[in-house]
Design a protein around this motif. Sequence first.
Motif, PDB file in Angstrom:
ATOM      1  N   CYS A   7       0.833  -1.037  -0.044  1.00  0.00           N
ATOM      2  CA  CYS A   7      -0.494   0.335  -0.105  1.00  0.00           C
ATOM      3  C   CYS A   7       0.695   1.171  -0.113  1.00  0.00           C
ATOM      4  O   CYS A   7       2.010   1.617   0.820  1.00  0.00           O
ATOM      5  N   ILE A   8       0.336   2.143  -1.232  1.00  0.00           N
ATOM      6  CA  ILE A   8       1.451   3.491  -1.215  1.00  0.00           C
ATOM      7  C   ILE A   8       0.824   4.658   0.157  1.00  0.00           C
ATOM      8  O   ILE A   8      -0.586   4.451  -0.164  1.00  0.00           O
ATOM      9  N   TRP A 169      -2.312   6.268 -12.329  1.00  0.00           N
ATOM     10  CA  TRP A 169      -2.633   6.917 -11.415  1.00  0.00           C
ATOM     11  C   TRP A 169      -3.923   7.654 -11.131  1.00  0.00           C
ATOM     12  O   TRP A 169      -3.465   9.008 -11.030  1.00  0.00           O
ATOM     13  N   GLN A 199      -3.854   1.993 -10.826  1.00  0.00           N
ATOM     14  CA  GLN A 199      -3.602   2.488  -9.810  1.00  0.00           C
ATOM     15  C   GLN A 199      -4.712   3.485  -9.043  1.00  0.00           C
ATOM     16  O   GLN A 199      -5.078   4.564  -9.658  1.00  0.00           O
ATOM     17  N   SER A 201      -5.738   5.756  -5.241  1.00  0.00           N
ATOM     18  CA  SER A 201      -5.608   5.937  -4.004  1.00  0.00           C
ATOM     19  C   SER A 201      -6.500   7.079  -3.298  1.00  0.00           C
ATOM     20  O   SER A 201      -7.560   7.379  -3.973  1.00  0.00           O
ATOM     21  N   ILE A 217      -7.595   0.770   1.532  1.00  0.00           N
ATOM     22  CA  ILE A 217      -5.909  -0.366   2.160  1.00  0.00           C
ATOM     23  C   ILE A 217      -7.377  -1.613   2.033  1.00  0.00           C
ATOM     24  O   ILE A 217      -6.660  -2.164   1.375  1.00  0.00           O
ATOM     25  N   HIS A 222      -4.536   2.808  -2.248  1.00  0.00           N
ATOM     26  CA  HIS A 222      -3.782   2.898  -1.910  1.00  0.00           C
ATOM     27  C   HIS A 222      -4.239   4.438  -0.896  1.00  0.00           C
ATOM     28  O   HIS A 222      -5.037   4.735  -1.464  1.00  0.00           O
ATOM     29  N   THR A 253      -2.291  -0.758   7.464  1.00  0.00           N
ATOM     30  CA  THR A 253      -2.763  -1.172   6.341  1.00  0.00           C
ATOM     31  C   THR A 253      -1.727  -2.893   6.635  1.00  0.00           C
ATOM     32  O   THR A 253      -1.795  -3.334   6.402  1.00  0.00           O
ATOM     33  N   ALA A 266       6.766   1.789  -4.632  1.00  0.00           N
ATOM     34  CA  ALA A 266       5.898   2.968  -5.744  1.00  0.00           C
ATOM     35  C   ALA A 266       6.183   3.316  -7.038  1.00  0.00           C
ATOM     36  O   ALA A 266       5.525   3.067  -7.668  1.00  0.00           O
ATOM     37  N   GLN A 269       5.545  -0.150  -8.878  1.00  0.00           N
ATOM     38  CA  GLN A 269       4.456  -0.241  -9.164  1.00  0.00           C
ATOM     39  C   GLN A 269       3.731   0.729 -10.001  1.00  0.00           C
ATOM     40  O   GLN A 269       2.837   0.505 -10.987  1.00  0.00           O
TER      41      GLN A 269
END
Length: 280
Positions: A7-8, A169, A199, A201, A217, A222, A253, A266, A269
């Motif tokens: 997890c970023i 992203w 990806q 967040s 999470i 992320h 996390t 990161a 990924q």
Amino acid sequence: MAINDPCIISVAITGSGTTLAQNPNLPCTPEQIATSAIESWNAGAAIAHIHVREADGTPTHNMDYYREIVERVTAESDIVLNLTTGGFTGLEPHKRLETLTLEPELGSFDAGSMNFGEGVFLNPPSFLREMAASFHEYNVRPELECFDVGMIYNCLGLIQEGAIEGPLWWQFVLGVKGGAPATPKVLLHMVELLPPDSQWSAIGLGRGQLPMNTMAIILGGHVRTGMEDNVYYRRGELATGNAQLVERCARLTRELGREVASPADARRQLKLKGGLGVRG
Ligand code: ZN
């Protein structure tokens, strides 16, 4: 995205809206911002999102401050830098793009116009295309900041036009007054709309921060935390700094069975360029 990926954790150090009156621990000078980014890196953050301010907390667009922060942070850490192109309310749109000339690995890409608190955040279609071209020119990966469902479609349109290319992203910014609220249903819906190989967040503002981070999470996304988005550690208790908020995300996390991504994770990924002379 995959539930087993590390997890970023992104940390948004200071933003432009939070005030010293709300929390006197807010980093403001370039040195304070850099120190807070390095402390957050030590606590588990892989990405630092940067705005700049004057010492009294006034938001500014002083490019020397950005340069100083980049130098200080990259001298002491390998954290990925994400410079804002949102700036602050009232900053002329083309000025906002100047941060891209520093060629960070990531830059925030605000994916549409909206009411923002009591103001208006203008990112009309023509400017989105110009912004996408600037990201391309300086080889900066856009972090596609979506404050509402419609902004995902703005991005999908730009992707279809070829103005934005993958790897994609996304950052869902939930709970801004004027944008989508920070609720589980909204987050689930937004995640479902993403193209494959994205990806993503999630940010929740204020009291939405911890629930949205936790949801992300669990869902294999992320997280972003930090004092740009929230000044409290818990109800009635101010955060002592960004590192405290990052530490909690790292702990969560691990408790929920995922690893915390290092900056190297990161970069792998998100397939980042690993630039800015950072080591490793
Ligand atoms: Zn920001």
